[in-house]
Design a protein around this motif. Sequence first.
Motif, PDB file in Angstrom:
ATOM      1  N   THR A  42       0.836  -1.200   0.000  1.00 37.20           N
ATOM      2  CA  THR A  42       0.000   0.000   0.000  1.00 37.20           C
ATOM      3  C   THR A  42       0.873   1.253   0.000  1.00 37.20           C
ATOM      4  OG1 THR A  42      -1.747  -1.161   1.209  1.00 37.20           O
ATOM      5  CG2 THR A  42      -1.809   1.243   1.245  1.00 37.20           C
ATOM      6  N   GLU A  43       0.444   2.261  -0.735  1.00 38.40           N
ATOM      7  CA  GLU A  43       1.220   3.498  -0.821  1.00 38.40           C
ATOM      8  C   GLU A  43       1.385   4.119   0.564  1.00 38.40           C
ATOM      9  OE1 GLU A  43       1.152   7.819  -3.158  1.00 38.40           O
ATOM     10  OE2 GLU A  43      -0.468   6.357  -3.431  1.00 38.40           O
ATOM     11  N   GLY A  44       2.610   4.467   0.897  1.00 37.25           N
ATOM     12  CA  GLY A  44       2.908   5.061   2.192  1.00 37.25           C
ATOM     13  C   GLY A  44       3.465   4.080   3.201  1.00 37.25           C
ATOM     14  N   VAL A  45       3.356   2.763   2.926  1.00 38.00           N
ATOM     15  CA  VAL A  45       3.902   1.750   3.831  1.00 38.00           C
ATOM     16  C   VAL A  45       5.380   1.571   3.542  1.00 38.00           C
ATOM     17  CG1 VAL A  45       3.829  -0.658   4.553  1.00 38.00           C
ATOM     18  CG2 VAL A  45       1.695   0.580   4.084  1.00 38.00           C
ATOM     19  N   LEU A  46       6.205   1.808   4.556  1.00 38.84           N
ATOM     20  CA  LEU A  46       7.653   1.733   4.387  1.00 38.84           C
ATOM     21  C   LEU A  46       8.184   0.330   4.632  1.00 38.84           C
ATOM     22  CD1 LEU A  46      10.101   3.608   3.830  1.00 38.84           C
ATOM     23  CD2 LEU A  46      10.346   3.845   6.311  1.00 38.84           C
ATOM     24  N   ALA A  47       7.643  -0.369   5.611  1.00 35.86           N
ATOM     25  CA  ALA A  47       8.087  -1.728   5.930  1.00 35.86           C
ATOM     26  C   ALA A  47       6.936  -2.477   6.584  1.00 35.86           C
ATOM     27  CB  ALA A  47       9.301  -1.702   6.853  1.00 35.86           C
ATOM     28  N   ALA A  48       6.975  -3.811   6.478  1.00 37.11           N
ATOM     29  CA  ALA A  48       5.895  -4.630   7.038  1.00 37.11           C
ATOM     30  C   ALA A  48       6.450  -5.978   7.453  1.00 37.11           C
ATOM     31  CB  ALA A  48       4.772  -4.823   6.018  1.00 37.11           C
ATOM     32  N   THR A  49       5.800  -6.588   8.427  1.00 39.74           N
ATOM     33  CA  THR A  49       6.150  -7.941   8.840  1.00 39.74           C
ATOM     34  C   THR A  49       4.906  -8.631   9.371  1.00 39.74           C
ATOM     35  OG1 THR A  49       7.673  -9.273  10.200  1.00 39.74           O
ATOM     36  CG2 THR A  49       6.760  -7.315  11.225  1.00 39.74           C
ATOM     37  N   GLY A  50       4.844  -9.963   9.177  1.00 35.12           N
ATOM     38  CA  GLY A  50       3.723 -10.741   9.664  1.00 35.12           C
ATOM     39  C   GLY A  50       4.103 -11.540  10.901  1.00 35.12           C
ATOM     40  N   LEU A  51       3.197 -11.646  11.852  1.00 36.22           N
ATOM     41  CA  LEU A  51       3.422 -12.381  13.093  1.00 36.22           C
ATOM     42  C   LEU A  51       2.484 -13.591  13.124  1.00 36.22           C
ATOM     43  CD1 LEU A  51       4.404  -9.399  13.699  1.00 36.22           C
ATOM     44  CD2 LEU A  51       3.942  -9.909  16.093  1.00 36.22           C
ATOM     45  N   THR A  52       3.061 -14.770  13.320  1.00 36.81           N
ATOM     46  CA  THR A  52       2.271 -15.988  13.433  1.00 36.81           C
ATOM     47  C   THR A  52       1.803 -16.168  14.874  1.00 36.81           C
ATOM     48  OG1 THR A  52       4.303 -17.267  13.756  1.00 36.81           O
ATOM     49  CG2 THR A  52       3.437 -17.109  11.514  1.00 36.81           C
ATOM     50  N   ARG A  53       0.764 -16.970  15.037  1.00 36.04           N
ATOM     51  CA  ARG A  53       0.225 -17.185  16.381  1.00 36.04           C
ATOM     52  C   ARG A  53      -0.345 -18.586  16.471  1.00 36.04           C
ATOM     53  NH1 ARG A  53      -3.280 -12.421  18.205  1.00 36.04           N
ATOM     54  NH2 ARG A  53      -1.212 -11.493  18.087  1.00 36.04           N
ATOM     55  N   ALA A  54      -0.175 -19.194  17.657  1.00 34.48           N
ATOM     56  CA  ALA A  54      -0.684 -20.545  17.872  1.00 34.48           C
ATOM     57  C   ALA A  54      -0.965 -20.748  19.354  1.00 34.48           C
ATOM     58  CB  ALA A  54       0.320 -21.580  17.376  1.00 34.48           C
ATOM     59  N   THR A  55      -1.791 -21.761  19.642  1.00 32.69           N
ATOM     60  CA  THR A  55      -2.113 -22.105  21.027  1.00 32.69           C
ATOM     61  C   THR A  55      -1.276 -23.306  21.438  1.00 32.69           C
ATOM     62  OG1 THR A  55      -4.384 -21.304  20.778  1.00 32.69           O
ATOM     63  CG2 THR A  55      -3.938 -22.785  22.624  1.00 32.69           C
ATOM     64  N   VAL A  56      -0.546 -23.169  22.536  1.00 32.22           N
ATOM     65  CA  VAL A  56       0.324 -24.239  23.034  1.00 32.22           C
ATOM     66  C   VAL A  56       0.052 -24.425  24.524  1.00 32.22           C
ATOM     67  CG1 VAL A  56       2.107 -23.774  21.308  1.00 32.22           C
ATOM     68  CG2 VAL A  56       2.208 -22.653  23.537  1.00 32.22           C
ATOM     69  N   THR A  57       0.596 -25.490  25.066  1.00 33.30           N
ATOM     70  CA  THR A  57       0.461 -25.767  26.501  1.00 33.30           C
ATOM     71  C   THR A  57       1.777 -25.454  27.187  1.00 33.30           C
ATOM     72  OG1 THR A  57      -1.133 -27.536  26.039  1.00 33.30           O
ATOM     73  CG2 THR A  57      -0.109 -27.499  28.229  1.00 33.30           C
ATOM     74  N   GLY A  58       1.711 -24.625  28.232  1.00 33.76           N
ATOM     75  CA  GLY A  58       2.910 -24.215  28.935  1.00 33.76           C
ATOM     76  C   GLY A  58       3.337 -25.190  30.007  1.00 33.76           C
ATOM     77  N   SER A  59       4.414 -24.786  30.733  1.00 37.34           N
ATOM     78  CA  SER A  59       4.953 -25.644  31.787  1.00 37.34           C
ATOM     79  C   SER A  59       3.957 -25.854  32.918  1.00 37.34           C
ATOM     80  CB  SER A  59       6.239 -25.031  32.359  1.00 37.34           C
ATOM     81  OG  SER A  59       7.205 -24.847  31.334  1.00 37.34           O
ATOM     82  N   ASP A  60       3.040 -24.886  33.092  1.00 37.22           N
ATOM     83  CA  ASP A  60       2.070 -24.983  34.173  1.00 37.22           C
ATOM     84  C   ASP A  60       0.830 -25.776  33.778  1.00 37.22           C
ATOM     85  OD1 ASP A  60       1.117 -23.228  32.344  1.00 37.22           O
ATOM     86  OD2 ASP A  60       0.814 -21.550  33.723  1.00 37.22           O
ATOM     87  N   GLY A  61       0.844 -26.341  32.546  1.00 40.25           N
ATOM     88  CA  GLY A  61      -0.290 -27.121  32.083  1.00 40.25           C
ATOM     89  C   GLY A  61      -1.421 -26.283  31.524  1.00 40.25           C
ATOM     90  N   GLU A  62      -1.276 -24.959  31.510  1.00 41.86           N
ATOM     91  CA  GLU A  62      -2.309 -24.077  30.982  1.00 41.86           C
ATOM     92  C   GLU A  62      -2.057 -23.777  29.510  1.00 41.86           C
ATOM     93  OE1 GLU A  62      -4.959 -23.024  32.590  1.00 41.86           O
ATOM     94  OE2 GLU A  62      -4.389 -23.981  34.493  1.00 41.86           O
ATOM     95  N   GLU A  63      -3.142 -23.573  28.756  1.00 43.00           N
ATOM     96  CA  GLU A  63      -2.995 -23.199  27.349  1.00 43.00           C
ATOM     97  C   GLU A  63      -2.662 -21.718  27.233  1.00 43.00           C
ATOM     98  OE1 GLU A  63      -6.429 -24.312  25.136  1.00 43.00           O
ATOM     99  OE2 GLU A  63      -5.786 -26.407  24.938  1.00 43.00           O
ATOM    100  N   ASN A  64      -1.758 -21.386  26.313  1.00 39.58           N
ATOM    101  CA  ASN A  64      -1.317 -20.018  26.118  1.00 39.58           C
ATOM    102  C   ASN A  64      -1.222 -19.702  24.634  1.00 39.58           C
ATOM    103  OD1 ASN A  64      -0.321 -19.059  28.998  1.00 39.58           O
ATOM    104  ND2 ASN A  64       0.481 -21.139  28.719  1.00 39.58           N
ATOM    105  N   GLN A  65      -1.525 -18.455  24.300  1.00 45.74           N
ATOM    106  CA  GLN A  65      -1.317 -17.970  22.948  1.00 45.74           C
ATOM    107  C   GLN A  65       0.150 -17.526  22.822  1.00 45.74           C
ATOM    108  OE1 GLN A  65      -3.392 -17.428  20.159  1.00 45.74           O
ATOM    109  NE2 GLN A  65      -4.976 -18.660  21.134  1.00 45.74           N
ATOM    110  N   VAL A  66       0.843 -18.070  21.823  1.00 43.20           N
ATOM    111  CA  VAL A  66       2.253 -17.725  21.598  1.00 43.20           C
ATOM    112  C   VAL A  66       2.376 -17.099  20.213  1.00 43.20           C
ATOM    113  CG1 VAL A  66       4.622 -18.565  21.478  1.00 43.20           C
ATOM    114  CG2 VAL A  66       3.008 -19.607  23.081  1.00 43.20           C
TER     115      VAL A  66
END
Length: 363
Positions: free
Chosen positions: A75-99
């Motif tokens: 898009t005109e005016g955009v100098l730089a861009a990056t995409g961020l991925t996301r997923a749901t995983v289980t942490g050390s405490d056994g709880e689900e977390n968005q990473v």
Amino acid sequence: MLERGAGNASRNPRRTAATATALLIGVTLTTTMVVGASSTRATAQAGLAANYPTDVIVETYEGIPVSAQQQLASTEGVLAATGLTRATVTGSDGEENQVTGIDPAQALPVLRSADRTMLPEPGQIAVPAWSLDGHGVQVDGTMTLDAGDRSRTFTVVAGTDSMLLLDAVDLQGLVPDAPVQTMWLRLADGIDQNAATDELTDLAGTALSDPFVTGLASERAAMDSVVDVLLLIVTGLLGIAVLIALIGVGNTLALSVVERRQESGLLRALGLTRGQLRGLLAWEAVLVAGVAAVLGTLVGGAYGLAGATSALGQSSETGTVVISIPWLQVAAIVLVATAAGLLASVLPARRAARIPPVAAIAG
């Protein structure tokens, strides 16, 4: 001429002080608002920079297709861009977390300030500093993440964002099909960022399902609209100050002309020209208005800084108040108020200069 004008201004100190005080109050209110609004804007921008890593953030829970990513990045005016991925995983405490997975090489050109976002290296996980205890981990310790039959252990570093951050490659190794749900976009300097943000918002609304667009640019636009209203009030106050200068200084000079009628006639008889008499009254007006304007800016600046510190000290996102003094606007206030005093001297000076010396001496 200047010395004579100063003597005339101090001849009736009570009347001169009353006139100067009225103008001083108007200038003080104006300067207080200008300094307070400028400091509010600077403090709010610092808070936005602390909360948002880049100019525009586009998010959607259903993922951003590659085609949409390319459209946003080009898009005109955009100098730089990056995409961020996301997923749901289980942490050390056994709880689900968005990473969230981020590519540091692509992210650095997008960030306005690299020190406000912790970019993890391969094998690291950035955990928000305030949530370390909640995740049961500590800095330099380890945190194990599980996704299905995959499991990996990462070294914990203190994060500056409110999300768990991994290197994009590490997240892909843990969740190969993790979608891009967020785009960070940096806009070029010197363009209309509000218009560019609106264009990106329209594009996201067309290409994506239920997108959420935010970031520095959009929040700054909302903040600027509020500050602009304050500046409109400032303009009104300055107009009142100018009116006070025209009426107050004009009345003072008119009374001065009447009281010094014989004196003015004698000076004219001794060789003072009409132009010099007008200049004498002009200097008197400039001194009264100028002193009131300078004192008003000093007092108003102090009130503005004290008010901004008191009002924003506990509510700013960064915990500190950014002091900003708009020197050009303050100088403009002094010049306008002084010019108003000079303008107020025109009619009394013309009236004094038109009286023939003999008639003035005769009273």
